[in-house]
Design an enzyme around this catalytic site. Sequence first.
Site, PDB file in Angstrom:
ATOM      1  N   CYS A  61      -2.900  -6.378 -20.166  1.00  0.00           N
ATOM      2  CA  CYS A  61      -3.871  -7.128 -19.272  1.00  0.00           C
ATOM      3  C   CYS A  61      -3.321  -8.623 -19.556  1.00  0.00           C
ATOM      4  O   CYS A  61      -2.416  -8.791 -19.807  1.00  0.00           O
ATOM      5  CB  CYS A  61      -5.334  -6.810 -19.894  1.00  0.00           C
ATOM      6  SG  CYS A  61      -5.460  -6.951 -21.489  1.00  0.00           S
ATOM      7  N   CYS A  92      -9.282  -7.278 -24.783  1.00  0.00           N
ATOM      8  CA  CYS A  92     -10.519  -6.658 -24.250  1.00  0.00           C
ATOM      9  C   CYS A  92     -10.135  -5.544 -23.459  1.00  0.00           C
ATOM     10  O   CYS A  92     -10.146  -4.108 -24.067  1.00  0.00           O
ATOM     11  CB  CYS A  92     -10.956  -7.528 -23.339  1.00  0.00           C
ATOM     12  SG  CYS A  92     -11.824  -9.148 -24.199  1.00  0.00           S
ATOM     13  N   SER A 134      -6.981  -3.874 -21.974  1.00  0.00           N
ATOM     14  CA  SER A 134      -5.635  -3.142 -22.385  1.00  0.00           C
ATOM     15  C   SER A 134      -5.897  -2.578 -23.670  1.00  0.00           C
ATOM     16  O   SER A 134      -5.646  -1.235 -23.936  1.00  0.00           O
ATOM     17  CB  SER A 134      -4.440  -3.757 -22.111  1.00  0.00           C
ATOM     18  OG  SER A 134      -4.179  -4.764 -22.740  1.00  0.00           O
ATOM     19  N   ASP A 189     -12.706  -8.636 -16.014  1.00  0.00           N
ATOM     20  CA  ASP A 189     -12.272  -9.270 -17.151  1.00  0.00           C
ATOM     21  C   ASP A 189     -13.621  -9.236 -18.072  1.00  0.00           C
ATOM     22  O   ASP A 189     -14.311 -10.375 -17.795  1.00  0.00           O
ATOM     23  CB  ASP A 189     -11.428 -10.267 -17.113  1.00  0.00           C
ATOM     24  CG  ASP A 189     -10.904 -10.589 -18.414  1.00  0.00           C
ATOM     25  OD1 ASP A 189     -11.395 -10.060 -19.452  1.00  0.00           O
ATOM     26  OD2 ASP A 189      -9.869 -11.240 -18.391  1.00  0.00           O
TER      27      ASP A 189
END
Length: 157
Positions: free
Chosen positions: A8, A13, A15, A124
Amino acid sequence: MVNVLFVCLGNICRSPMAEAVLRHKVAQQQLSGQITVDSAGTGDWHIGKLPHEGTRRILDLHGISYLDMMARLVSGDDFDKFQYIVCMDQSNGVNVRKLPGGDKRELMYFMDLLPEEELREVPDPYFTGNFEQVYDLINAGCDVLLDRIRSEKLQQA
Ligand code: 4NP
């Protein structure tokens, strides 16, 4: 050994959440000796840091360990080690492709594991704050990925 890398942007956050969730499922299915799981980011702001508090909170809620996990940067060397490189969104994929050797590598996009979902990128939560939504997607996608690894790779191993 089959090696899986989730990628990511910040590696704090999405991955790391996917890394912890897939590793947990791998252990539950007694496959820890055959499948390794790691994660990395395309941005360098959080190198060495623990997963984000929101990711830690939701992993705690589900009894999933994130022990010893620390943010790191993805690199061209990862192409030699990981058979499955799974990007959380399109821009992660674009950035991975720019690494040395990246133009030749086959990449996967996490949401391709969940074709029935309208979302085509993992949102995200660093910006949305919605870690529950991301957990639900990651939990479902990791089930699909693990089934796929079992059928594609472990049969021949
Ligand atoms: P992640 O989220 O890519 O899921 O780890 C982010 C974490 C940090 C930042 C952006 C996204 N940041 O800009 O610092």
